[in-house]
Motif scaffolding. Structure first.
Motif, PDB file in Angstrom:
ATOM      1  N   GLU A   1       0.824  -1.205   0.000  1.00 37.27           N
ATOM      2  CA  GLU A   1       0.000   0.000   0.000  1.00 37.27           C
ATOM      3  C   GLU A   1       0.862   1.261   0.000  1.00 37.27           C
ATOM      4  OE1 GLU A   1      -2.717  -0.138   3.222  1.00 37.27           O
ATOM      5  OE2 GLU A   1      -3.545  -2.092   2.659  1.00 37.27           O
TER       6      GLU A   1
ATOM      7  N   ALA B   1       0.900   4.049  -2.905  1.00 39.70           N
ATOM      8  CA  ALA B   1       0.602   5.448  -2.592  1.00 39.70           C
ATOM      9  C   ALA B   1       1.734   6.371  -3.043  1.00 39.70           C
ATOM     10  CB  ALA B   1       0.351   5.601  -1.095  1.00 39.70           C
TER      11      ALA B   1
ATOM     12  N   ALA C   1      -3.787  12.481  -3.117  1.00 40.26           N
ATOM     13  CA  ALA C   1      -2.553  11.692  -3.174  1.00 40.26           C
ATOM     14  C   ALA C   1      -1.634  12.008  -2.005  1.00 40.26           C
ATOM     15  CB  ALA C   1      -1.834  11.956  -4.501  1.00 40.26           C
TER      16      ALA C   1
ATOM     17  N   ARG D   1      -3.136  10.401   1.200  1.00 38.47           N
ATOM     18  CA  ARG D   1      -2.985   8.949   1.261  1.00 38.47           C
ATOM     19  C   ARG D   1      -1.530   8.556   1.511  1.00 38.47           C
ATOM     20  NH1 ARG D   1      -4.639   4.755   3.424  1.00 38.47           N
ATOM     21  NH2 ARG D   1      -4.221   2.817   2.311  1.00 38.47           N
ATOM     22  N   CYS D   2      -0.593   9.245   0.851  1.00 40.65           N
ATOM     23  CA  CYS D   2       0.822   8.932   1.048  1.00 40.65           C
ATOM     24  C   CYS D   2       1.244   9.222   2.480  1.00 40.65           C
ATOM     25  CB  CYS D   2       1.660   9.732   0.061  1.00 40.65           C
ATOM     26  SG  CYS D   2       3.403   9.320   0.078  1.00 40.65           S
TER      27      CYS D   2
ATOM     28  N   THR E   1      -0.163   6.412   4.795  1.00 40.96           N
ATOM     29  CA  THR E   1       0.547   5.131   4.704  1.00 40.96           C
ATOM     30  C   THR E   1       1.928   5.220   5.351  1.00 40.96           C
ATOM     31  OG1 THR E   1       1.284   5.788   2.487  1.00 40.96           O
ATOM     32  CG2 THR E   1      -0.652   4.369   2.635  1.00 40.96           C
TER      33      THR E   1
ATOM     34  N   TYR F   1      -9.224   3.825   4.613  1.00 44.48           N
ATOM     35  CA  TYR F   1      -8.861   5.131   4.085  1.00 44.48           C
ATOM     36  C   TYR F   1      -8.791   6.161   5.200  1.00 44.48           C
ATOM     37  CZ  TYR F   1      -8.752   9.089   0.896  1.00 44.48           C
ATOM     38  OH  TYR F   1      -8.393  10.226   0.229  1.00 44.48           O
TER      39      TYR F   1
END
Length: 622
Positions: free
Chosen positions: A233, A237, A310, A313-314, A317, A427
């Protein structure tokens, strides 16, 4: 003590919500509106959980007074009998947390409707506003209105159908009170539908996860499995972020500084990570000959939204990856220190954050049984109803409040922790140490406000204090009186609301035998199953990833220790040399690379002096 307990709870719960917000959010960096909305939603939900036991004990006291008054009236009617039979008098002691009449109805009305306003209107609107890629406030407002109108159109249809059903019934008059009851019923149906699904998973998986904490091998294998999944993941990401940043770089070079869209491009650049911003600044200084086609305003809006998503999410993670590494390093240290002859726990790496969690749990199947016996009032089969009735007869108000609070808290833990463990909701992630992003905070506030009211109403059904379920002529709690009578819609009150929670039993059996995880594995969504070959492969992959990370971290620590020792030994000498040549160097002053800069400065000075002496000797020869 009238009202004092309520005041203490109001103050204590506020500081509890503020402390949790400080732990998960960043009070200094995140927007004030996000923090205020999250704090308000958490505060209201925690108030429901903490004040409901006080409402139960107050209702028990009022029921005692009513029974005594009824007993006294019966004795008065039978006073003409020559030898009346007198029942023993019951002393109704006022509980320490007694709340006077008129306070709780107003309190519940304010708390409930404020939380519903937050969860259905304000927080979704704020979340859409923050995610919008528009560059102006009016554009963000328009996007938020359109997204929420589409999303809540389905809920509006459900509400309209219920409204038509009630209005078409000949014996019902649609008053404002009944209109409110329909709205509350619709919200409770949505919450109860999701609540039962989450409880069916959490009532088994949460106790089992704590039970398996004693199995170190299982815990370590499952963590390796999570490492393997999280590595994929994280890589996906980061790759997605790199692709989006490449698009931004192309547009950044194509839109000149005198262009009308340059302001929008600069706004997008501010949302990019620092390392990409520096890279793009270098690209602008050295532009390539081939120029891309100029973008449109709508294209920049979509790109802005992609950048926000983006980057979020990065960042999530990376935070999850860092926390997972700390966890697996700790578990490996535990395995190594078990056979240590010194008797002291030695860590491989220094702790980056202090962990203060106190984990304890009591495994019990009582909740599942009570959910399946809501409808049985004679005989009483619900274990929680039996416990509360026993404390009610003995007038143990504090015991009643403790039982109610612990039960509601246990249900909340099962529901809310399940939400952030299920892969569909991954998420959004609540990360401690101020690492939770604004979107996850808003999502948690929305979810808490939607699930807490039906959860507490379900709890009152477990202890047979909800008249819609127990069918008894008793005093209502102030909470149920505000929620309205479910008898307005008999299909819901006598059917769905009573028998739908029995589905928890089937879901618990499915979770117990990992049926859901096995089905998800067949669909390609990998879940950890101990006897599965794919899970074993991912565990081995996770072990190899951890070996690499451990070597990388050990090498980094060794280098840092060598630099620190070198700085301690020669830092003063080379610091003075750097100070003398500060006018000839263009190296930036940065604490993290000061050691490297000192070496560069000293080498440059030495080579410069050698060149000068060489030129001086040539002049003398000439």
């Amino acid at each position: 003590m009238s009202g004092v307990a309520l005041g203490l709870v109001l103050v204590a719960v506020f500081f509890l919500a503020l402390a949790l917000l400080h732990r998960y959010g960043d009070l200094r960096m995140q927007q004030r509106m996000v923090l205020l909305g999250t704090l308000a939603s958490w505060y209201l939900c925690f108030l429901i959980v903490f004040v409901l036991p006080l409402d139960v004990s107050t209702t028990i006291y009022k029921q005692c007074l009513k029974d005594n008054a009824h007993r006294h009236s019966n004795q008065t009617e039978n006073s003409s009998i020559l030898y009346p039979t007198e029942s023993p008098a019951v002393v109704c002691e006022e509980p320490w947390s007694y709340i006077p009449d008129g306070i709780l109805p107003v309190f519940w009305r304010v708390v409930y409707w404020t939380s519903q306003f937050l969860t259905w209107l304000l927080l979704p609107f704020m979340q859409s506003y923050a995610r919008s890629g528009a560059f102006s406030r009016m554009g963000k407002l328009k996007t938020a209105l359109v997204e929420n109108a589409i999303y809540y159109g389905t809920y509006l249809l459900i509400f309209i159908f219920l409204l038509i059903y009630v209005a078409a019934h000949p014996q019902w008059r649609l008053t404002w009170t009944e209109f409110q009851t329909i709205g509350i019923t619709a919200a409770n149906m949505w919450g109860l539908f999701l609540l039962v699904l989450l409880l069916g998973y959490g009532l088994v998986e949460i106790p089992r996860s704590y039970w398996l904490l004693s199995s170190h091998a299982h815990l370590l294998a499952k963590t390796y499995f999570k490492v393997s999944k999280m590595a994929s993941e994280k890589a996906a990401a980061e790759e997605n972020l790199a692709d989006v940043m490449e698009e931004v770089s192309v547009i950044n070079m194509s839109v000149k500084y005198n262009h009308s869209l340059r302001k929008c491009v600069d706004t997008i650049l501010t949302k990019c990570p620092i390392e990409y911003q520096e890279e793009m600044a270098t690209d602008v200084e050295n532009p390539c000959e081939d120029q891309a086609v100029l973008p449109t305003k709508s294209g920049l809006v979509q790109l802005h939204k992609k950048v926000i998503s983006a980057v979020q999410r990065c960042r999530q993670t990376r935070v999850q990856w860092s926390m997972l590494l700390e966890r697996v390093f700790h578990l490996e240290d535990v395995a190594k220190n078990r056979s240590s002859p010194t008797g002291h726990f030695v860590r491989s790496f220094a702790l980056t954050e202090q962990d203060g969690y106190i984990r304890r749990f009591l495994y019990t199947p009582k909740v599942v049984w009570s959910e399946c016996t809501l409808f049985s009032t004679r005989p009483v089969l619900s274990l929680f109803a039996i416990i509360v009735r026993t404390t009610q007869q003995q007038r143990y108000y504090i015991c009643t409040e403790v039982v109610c609070f612990v039960t509601v808290l246990f249900l909340c833990v099962c529901v809310y922790s399940t939400v952030f463990q299920i892969r569909v909701f991954n998420y959004y992630y609540l990360a401690p140490h101020h690492q939770t992003d604004a979107y996850s905070l808003q999502f948690s506030g929305m979810l808490f406000c939607r699930l807490t009211p039906p959860l507490c109403l379900n709890f009152l059904g477990l202890i047979h204090m909800d008249p819609a379920l127990s069918q008894k002529d008793q005093i209502h709690t102030s909470y149920t009186s505000i929620m309205g009578s479910m008898h307005l819609l008999s299909v819901i009150s006598n059917g769905f609301y009573i028998y739908y929670p029995v589905l928890v039993l089937l879901l618990c059996f499915a979770t117990l035998y990992n049926l859901g995880s096995r089905c998800l594995n067949l669909l390609g969504v990998h879940q950890y199953v101990a006897d599965d070959e794919l899970s074993a492969d991912l565990v081995d992959e996770g072990k190899e990833l951890i070996r690499r990370e451990r070597r990388k971290r050990q090498k980094s620590e060794t280098t840092a220790n060598a630099k620190w020792a070198w700085r301690e030994r020669y830092g003063g000498v080379y610091g003075a040399l750097v100070g003398r040549k500060s006018g000839y160097t263009e190296i930036k002053d940065d604490q993290e690379t000061q050691c490297k800069k000192s070496v560069i400065s000293f080498a440059w000075r030495e080579s410069d002096e050698q060149q000068r002496s060489l030129l001086h000797s040539r002049d003398n020869d000439g």
